[in-house]
Scaffold this motif. Structure first.
Motif, PDB file in Angstrom:
ATOM      1  N   ARG A 167      51.730  29.634 -15.622  1.00 30.86           N
ATOM      2  CA  ARG A 167      50.389  29.185 -16.013  1.00 30.86           C
ATOM      3  C   ARG A 167      50.455  28.111 -17.086  1.00 30.86           C
ATOM      4  O   ARG A 167      49.664  27.162 -17.080  1.00 30.86           O
ATOM      5  CB  ARG A 167      49.560  30.369 -16.504  1.00 30.86           C
ATOM      6  CG  ARG A 167      49.069  31.283 -15.402  1.00 30.86           C
ATOM      7  CD  ARG A 167      47.963  32.192 -15.925  1.00 30.86           C
ATOM      8  NE  ARG A 167      48.464  33.070 -16.976  1.00 30.86           N
ATOM      9  CZ  ARG A 167      48.949  34.289 -16.755  1.00 30.86           C
ATOM     10  NH1 ARG A 167      49.010  34.768 -15.510  1.00 30.86           N
ATOM     11  NH2 ARG A 167      49.369  35.041 -17.761  1.00 30.86           N
ATOM     12  N   ARG A 168      51.418  28.247 -18.018  1.00 30.64           N
ATOM     13  CA  ARG A 168      51.544  27.268 -19.084  1.00 30.64           C
ATOM     14  C   ARG A 168      51.947  25.907 -18.533  1.00 30.64           C
ATOM     15  O   ARG A 168      51.472  24.874 -18.991  1.00 30.64           O
ATOM     16  CB  ARG A 168      52.568  27.765 -20.112  1.00 30.64           C
ATOM     17  CG  ARG A 168      52.630  26.924 -21.364  1.00 30.64           C
ATOM     18  CD  ARG A 168      53.388  27.618 -22.479  1.00 30.64           C
ATOM     19  NE  ARG A 168      54.645  28.164 -22.019  1.00 30.64           N
ATOM     20  CZ  ARG A 168      54.939  29.467 -22.003  1.00 30.64           C
ATOM     21  NH1 ARG A 168      54.040  30.354 -22.403  1.00 30.64           N
ATOM     22  NH2 ARG A 168      56.118  29.901 -21.580  1.00 30.64           N
ATOM     23  N   ARG A 169      52.816  25.894 -17.534  1.00 31.77           N
ATOM     24  CA  ARG A 169      53.216  24.624 -16.921  1.00 31.77           C
ATOM     25  C   ARG A 169      52.059  23.986 -16.163  1.00 31.77           C
ATOM     26  O   ARG A 169      51.925  22.772 -16.133  1.00 31.77           O
ATOM     27  CB  ARG A 169      54.408  24.852 -15.976  1.00 31.77           C
ATOM     28  CG  ARG A 169      55.719  25.153 -16.691  1.00 31.77           C
ATOM     29  CD  ARG A 169      56.886  25.048 -15.726  1.00 31.77           C
ATOM     30  NE  ARG A 169      56.778  26.035 -14.641  1.00 31.77           N
ATOM     31  CZ  ARG A 169      57.333  27.233 -14.663  1.00 31.77           C
ATOM     32  NH1 ARG A 169      58.017  27.626 -15.738  1.00 31.77           N
ATOM     33  NH2 ARG A 169      57.201  28.057 -13.646  1.00 31.77           N
ATOM     34  N   GLN A 170      51.246  24.822 -15.511  1.00 37.50           N
ATOM     35  CA  GLN A 170      50.151  24.285 -14.704  1.00 37.50           C
ATOM     36  C   GLN A 170      48.955  23.862 -15.546  1.00 37.50           C
ATOM     37  O   GLN A 170      48.183  22.993 -15.122  1.00 37.50           O
ATOM     38  CB  GLN A 170      49.702  25.336 -13.682  1.00 37.50           C
ATOM     39  CG  GLN A 170      50.745  25.656 -12.632  1.00 37.50           C
ATOM     40  CD  GLN A 170      50.289  26.767 -11.705  1.00 37.50           C
ATOM     41  OE1 GLN A 170      49.307  27.460 -11.990  1.00 37.50           O
ATOM     42  NE2 GLN A 170      51.009  26.938 -10.610  1.00 37.50           N
ATOM     43  N   ARG A 171      48.781  24.463 -16.739  1.00 31.52           N
ATOM     44  CA  ARG A 171      47.593  24.195 -17.549  1.00 31.52           C
ATOM     45  C   ARG A 171      47.516  22.736 -17.970  1.00 31.52           C
ATOM     46  O   ARG A 171      46.460  22.105 -17.850  1.00 31.52           O
ATOM     47  CB  ARG A 171      47.600  25.112 -18.778  1.00 31.52           C
ATOM     48  CG  ARG A 171      46.251  25.183 -19.493  1.00 31.52           C
ATOM     49  CD  ARG A 171      46.318  26.165 -20.642  1.00 31.52           C
ATOM     50  NE  ARG A 171      46.652  27.506 -20.164  1.00 31.52           N
ATOM     51  CZ  ARG A 171      47.650  28.249 -20.629  1.00 31.52           C
ATOM     52  NH1 ARG A 171      48.430  27.780 -21.578  1.00 31.52           N
ATOM     53  NH2 ARG A 171      47.869  29.455 -20.147  1.00 31.52           N
ATOM     54  N   ALA A 172      48.616  22.194 -18.439  1.00 28.58           N
ATOM     55  CA  ALA A 172      48.619  20.792 -18.883  1.00 28.58           C
ATOM     56  C   ALA A 172      48.366  19.848 -17.718  1.00 28.58           C
ATOM     57  O   ALA A 172      47.611  18.875 -17.837  1.00 28.58           O
ATOM     58  CB  ALA A 172      49.942  20.462 -19.564  1.00 28.58           C
ATOM     59  N   THR A 173      48.969  20.151 -16.566  1.00 27.04           N
ATOM     60  CA  THR A 173      48.776  19.303 -15.391  1.00 27.04           C
ATOM     61  C   THR A 173      47.321  19.305 -14.940  1.00 27.04           C
ATOM     62  O   THR A 173      46.762  18.261 -14.576  1.00 27.04           O
ATOM     63  CB  THR A 173      49.681  19.780 -14.249  1.00 27.04           C
ATOM     64  OG1 THR A 173      51.042  19.804 -14.695  1.00 27.04           O
ATOM     65  CG2 THR A 173      49.568  18.861 -13.044  1.00 27.04           C
ATOM     66  N   LYS A 174      46.671  20.470 -14.969  1.00 22.79           N
ATOM     67  CA  LYS A 174      45.275  20.550 -14.559  1.00 22.79           C
ATOM     68  C   LYS A 174      44.370  19.753 -15.490  1.00 22.79           C
ATOM     69  O   LYS A 174      43.448  19.057 -15.042  1.00 22.79           O
ATOM     70  CB  LYS A 174      44.831  22.019 -14.529  1.00 22.79           C
ATOM     71  CG  LYS A 174      45.399  22.816 -13.363  1.00 22.79           C
ATOM     72  CD  LYS A 174      44.909  24.252 -13.399  1.00 22.79           C
ATOM     73  CE  LYS A 174      45.471  25.053 -12.236  1.00 22.79           C
ATOM     74  NZ  LYS A 174      45.016  26.477 -12.262  1.00 22.79           N
ATOM     75  N   LYS A 175      44.633  19.840 -16.798  1.00 25.51           N
ATOM     76  CA  LYS A 175      43.799  19.105 -17.747  1.00 25.51           C
ATOM     77  C   LYS A 175      43.932  17.602 -17.544  1.00 25.51           C
ATOM     78  O   LYS A 175      42.920  16.873 -17.504  1.00 25.51           O
ATOM     79  CB  LYS A 175      44.186  19.483 -19.175  1.00 25.51           C
ATOM     80  CG  LYS A 175      43.753  20.872 -19.589  1.00 25.51           C
ATOM     81  CD  LYS A 175      44.095  21.139 -21.045  1.00 25.51           C
ATOM     82  CE  LYS A 175      43.609  22.518 -21.468  1.00 25.51           C
ATOM     83  NZ  LYS A 175      43.946  22.795 -22.894  1.00 25.51           N
ATOM     84  N   ILE A 176      45.164  17.126 -17.417  1.00 21.43           N
ATOM     85  CA  ILE A 176      45.378  15.686 -17.225  1.00 21.43           C
ATOM     86  C   ILE A 176      44.762  15.233 -15.905  1.00 21.43           C
ATOM     87  O   ILE A 176      44.129  14.168 -15.830  1.00 21.43           O
ATOM     88  CB  ILE A 176      46.881  15.362 -17.256  1.00 21.43           C
ATOM     89  CG1 ILE A 176      47.497  15.795 -18.584  1.00 21.43           C
ATOM     90  CG2 ILE A 176      47.105  13.889 -17.014  1.00 21.43           C
ATOM     91  CD1 ILE A 176      46.851  15.214 -19.802  1.00 21.43           C
ATOM     92  N   SER A 177      44.923  16.032 -14.864  1.00 19.36           N
ATOM     93  CA  SER A 177      44.338  15.689 -13.567  1.00 19.36           C
ATOM     94  C   SER A 177      42.816  15.640 -13.643  1.00 19.36           C
ATOM     95  O   SER A 177      42.181  14.797 -12.993  1.00 19.36           O
ATOM     96  CB  SER A 177      44.775  16.707 -12.507  1.00 19.36           C
ATOM     97  OG  SER A 177      46.178  16.748 -12.387  1.00 19.36           O
TER      98      SER A 177
END
Length: 343
Positions: A235-245
């Protein structure tokens, strides 16, 4: 009005309501919470909020009127030129404010130890001053050259082709305007947020290594605990990607169709359906409704402030209700002939 125009009218109305309520809520949070006001990004957020609010109350209702009445809304050409000036200024200022927010995040993440020396309120004021000068220059130039007015394709007062006499100048102006506003903001968003994502992934990788080393040492750890740790890593890896996207994706989805339509419109040989023109305008308007959630209301600090404001509004009502209930109870007791002290 056909079915498509009715749908577009309802869409504009929904965008107006959501944009007005969400941006007002951001403004209330900014005024209520002193911590938000002290933060440097709050300057850019406040500017973006004001631009969205002015666009909501000035341009969107006229677009709705123009769509329903299938013609230029009342007020005359001078009024429409003023509204077109505001539309150009506010849209440009909003795009550049988003780019400024991305620069602030880039400095905060990539240079965390030097952030407070590199991004102060004075520096934020200088960046904000550039966005205003940039927006005023383009909108004033368009207004002085009579390149703003009612545009039937978008059912709104906006940049408008003057005709054959100034077509070349208008083409150069339009391309330059969108390159130095939309394209420049998009490039800044991509460069800064991708740098932020790179740093965020690097930190997540370091945390993951430490976590895995800890799990290896704790040989007796329960499998469910180990599984939860691994899920948290994911989840921590995906959280940053989702915000930037979300930051880059909403910018492109909302503005790109409208900008591309404005560029294609410069070539008269390519026909554009007026329904598509209005829909692309609605997408551009929808950014004003998305921004409060993308940049503010989904953050923990703003959510907490909203809860505090709501609790403060509800407490007087609860107190008054309990006071009225106690007064009614005492009245009933006295009417029944029983002293209140005996209860």
């Amino acid at each position: 009005m056909d079915t498509a125009e009715v749908f577009l009218s309802v869409l504009v109305l929904v965008i107006i309501i959501v944009s007005l309520l969400s941006n007002v809520l951001v403004l209330i949070c900014f005024l209520y919470n002193p911590e938000i006001r002290k933060q440097v990004p709050g300057v850019f957020t406040l500017n973006l909020t004001f631009c969205n609010l002015l666009l909501t109350v000035s341009n969107m209702p006229l677009t709705l009127v123009g769509l329903v009445s299938t013609g230029q809304p009342g007020g005359g050409d001078t009024f429409c030129q003023l509204v077109g000036f505001l539309e150009t200024f506010l849209t440009t200022n909003s795009m550049l404010s988003m780019a400024a927010l991305s620069i602030d995040r880039w400095i905060a993440v990539v240079f965390p130890l030097r952030y407070h020396s590199r991004m102060r309120h004075r520096d934020a004021a200088l960046v904000l001053g550039y966005t205003w000068v940039h927006s005023v220059c383009f909108s004033t130039a368009a207004a002085c050259l009579s390149w703003v007015g009612y545009h039937q394709l978008y059912a709104s007062c906006t940049l408008h082709d003057p005709g054959e006499s100034d077509r070349t100048q208008f083409l150069v102006f339009t391309v330059s305007f969108h390159c130095l506003t939309f394209l420049l903001s998009f490039i800044v968003l991509c460069v800064t947020y991708l740098k932020v994502l790179k740093v965020a992934r690097f930190h997540c990788k370091r945390i993951d290594v430490i976590t895995m080393q800890t799990l290896v040492l704790l040989v007796d750890i329960h499998p469910s605990v180990r599984e939860r740790c691994l899920e948290e890593q994911k989840r921590r890896r995906q959280r940053a990607t989702k915000k930037i996207s979300t930051f880059i994706g909403t910018f492109m989805v909302c503005f790109a169709p409208y900008v591309i339509t404005r560029i294609v419109e410069l070539f008269p040989s390519i026909p554009i359906d007026h329904r598509w023109g209005i829909f692309s305008k609605c997408l551009a308007y929808s950014k004003a409704a998305c921004d409060p959630f993308v940049y503010s209301l989904l953050r923990h600090q703003y959510r907490k402030t909203c809860r505090d404001v709501l609790n403060r509004l509800l407490k007087p009502s609860s107190f008054n209700a309990s006071g009225r209930g106690q007064h009614d109870h005492e009245t009933r007791v006295r009417n029944n002939g029983v002293p209140a002290a005996a209860e």
